[in-house]
Design an enzyme around this catalytic site. Structure first.
Site, short mmCIF file in Angstrom:
data_model
loop_
_atom_site.label_atom_id
_atom_site.label_comp_id
_atom_site.label_asym_id
_atom_site.label_seq_id
_atom_site.Cartn_x
_atom_site.Cartn_y
_atom_site.Cartn_z
N HIS A 73 36.00 -1.43 -0.52
CA HIS A 73 36.22 -1.36 0.94
C HIS A 73 35.36 -0.24 1.50
O HIS A 73 35.31 0.86 0.94
CB HIS A 73 37.70 -1.11 1.21
CG HIS A 73 38.00 -0.91 2.65
ND1 HIS A 73 37.48 -1.72 3.64
CD2 HIS A 73 38.76 0.03 3.29
CE1 HIS A 73 37.91 -1.30 4.81
NE2 HIS A 73 38.68 -0.23 4.63
N ASN A 81 33.58 1.02 9.15
CA ASN A 81 34.72 0.32 8.56
C ASN A 81 35.00 -0.94 9.38
O ASN A 81 35.50 -0.86 10.50
CB ASN A 81 35.93 1.26 8.57
CG ASN A 81 37.16 0.63 7.94
OD1 ASN A 81 37.19 -0.59 7.67
ND2 ASN A 81 38.19 1.43 7.71
N CYS A 101 42.88 -3.72 6.33
CA CYS A 101 41.60 -3.64 5.61
C CYS A 101 41.67 -4.29 4.23
O CYS A 101 40.62 -4.56 3.63
CB CYS A 101 41.17 -2.19 5.46
SG CYS A 101 41.01 -1.34 7.03
#
Ligand code: ACO
Length: 320
Positions: free
Chosen positions: A247, A277, A113
């Site tokens: 994020h 996500n 990520c």
């Protein structure tokens, strides 16, 4: 001095939207549970054609158009992804071929990520040293392909998408600084045992495994530290930040970082409710959304941060 400046952004989301209610038909969960623990309401899910190189290509076309550049103007392609189309060639080569260009360096980096922030940092170094003028930086992932749809602990959290920026050499910032970290001791908190057929998974399913509470605690601490680090390194306080582009893993993690910075939530770009996500795509997707809807304006100061399995994390300070 040479700096790298964002001259165009683009993004792509798969057409299919999966709501929490739809997920609740197949696993023991509910919209109320997912929203209250994560802030997620829906996610986009790729079909077989919407691979990383395909989504990266669609997002790249939009970024090129925004930058008023053609693919022939690019000097390098960097793709951050944990879910490449193939073992080889790398996704950047597949994207290069889709763009109809040849003979520029094209490589992937695998930093979960945090991949986009890492890719941005790598691209920035190439531009600052004068080696390369224009770089396509892509964050893309198809995490739904490595998600166990029977596991309610993980399957509610992830979605697919791509986000792109084009960086170009300029005589003013641009990217002010990037700060990267990793801690491999945390390798068991969040991992995918294998993406390779034939490789042993030690009897584990080849999907995302996650210790949710550990990830949560580490993410809040590490992101709080890295945003303090980047402000201190540049002699700034939080008032200098126009937008936090975090994020998009969990609204509670995002809120904790905003509180650390004493930033009101109306200065934070939030897409986790719609996108869930999307791993390496999450920060550039949020950036592109806020650029295109006019929230982010030229000259404003942006703070980007991300964390992923490794753990790996980092932040970037950018004058847009
Ligand atoms: N629906 C309903 N119940 C659920 C679900 C679900 N989807 N998932 C878990 N539960 C249950 C658990 O089984 C547990 O039940 P039990 O008490 O009977 O055992 C209960 O809910 C509580 O679970 P907790 O783990 O305590 O819930 P928590 O408040 O920690 O929230 C969550 C879980 C949302 C995963 C949280 O820990 C989190 O967000 N962690 C960070 C994870 C993350 O962001 N991962 C993304 C990848 S990493 C990154 O990008 C930074």
């Amino acid at each position: 001095m040479i700096y790298s400046r964002i001259v165009g952004t683009g993004s792509y989301l798969p057409k299919r939207v999966v709501t929490n209610d739809e997920l609740a038909q197949t696993v023991d969960t509910s919209d109320e549970w997912i929203v209250s623990r994560t802030g997620i309401r829906a996610r986009h899910m790729s079909n077989a054609e919407e691979t990383s190189s395909y989504m990266g290509y669609q997002a790249s076309l939009r970024a090129l158009e925004a930058a008023k550049l053609s693919a022939q103007d690019l000097n390098m392609i960097i793709v951050a992804t944990t879910t490449p189309d193939k073992g080889l060639p790398n996704t950047a080569c597949l994207l290069q071929e889709r763009l109809g260009i040849t003979d520029i360096p094209a490589f992937d980096i695998t930093v979960a990520c945090a991949g986009f922030v890492y890719a941005l940092s790598v691209a920035d170094q190439y531009i600052r040293t004068g080696m390369v003028k224009t770089i396509l930086v892509v964050g893309v992932d198809v995490l739904t392909a490595v998600t166990n749809w029977q596991d309610r602990n993980t399957c509610v959290l992830f979605g697919d998408g791509a986000g792109v920026v084009i960086l170009q050499a300029a005589d003013k910032p641009g990217i002010v600084s990037t700060h990267l970290h990793a801690d491999g001791r945390q390798k068991d908190s969040l991992y995918i045992p294998s993406l390779l057929p034939g490789q042993r998974c030690e009897d584990e399913l080849p999907y995302i495994h996650m210790e949710g509470k550990e990830v949560f605690k580490f993410a809040v601490k590490a992101l709080g530290q890295v945003v303090e680090e980047i402000l201190a390194a540049n002699g700034l306080n939080q008032d200098a930040i126009d937008w936090l582009i975090p994020h998009q893993a969990n609204l509670r993690i995002i809120t904790a970082t905003a509180e650390k910075l004493k930033l009101p939530m109306d200065k934070v770009v939030v897409t986790v409710d719609k996108h869930a996500n999307t791993s390496a795509a999450s920060v550039p997707l949020a950036l592109d959304e806020a650029v295109r809807d006019g929230r982010i304006k030229r000259g404003q100061t942006l703070l980007l941060e991300a964390i992923g399995g490794g753990f790996v994390w980092g932040a970037a300070l950018i004058i847009y």
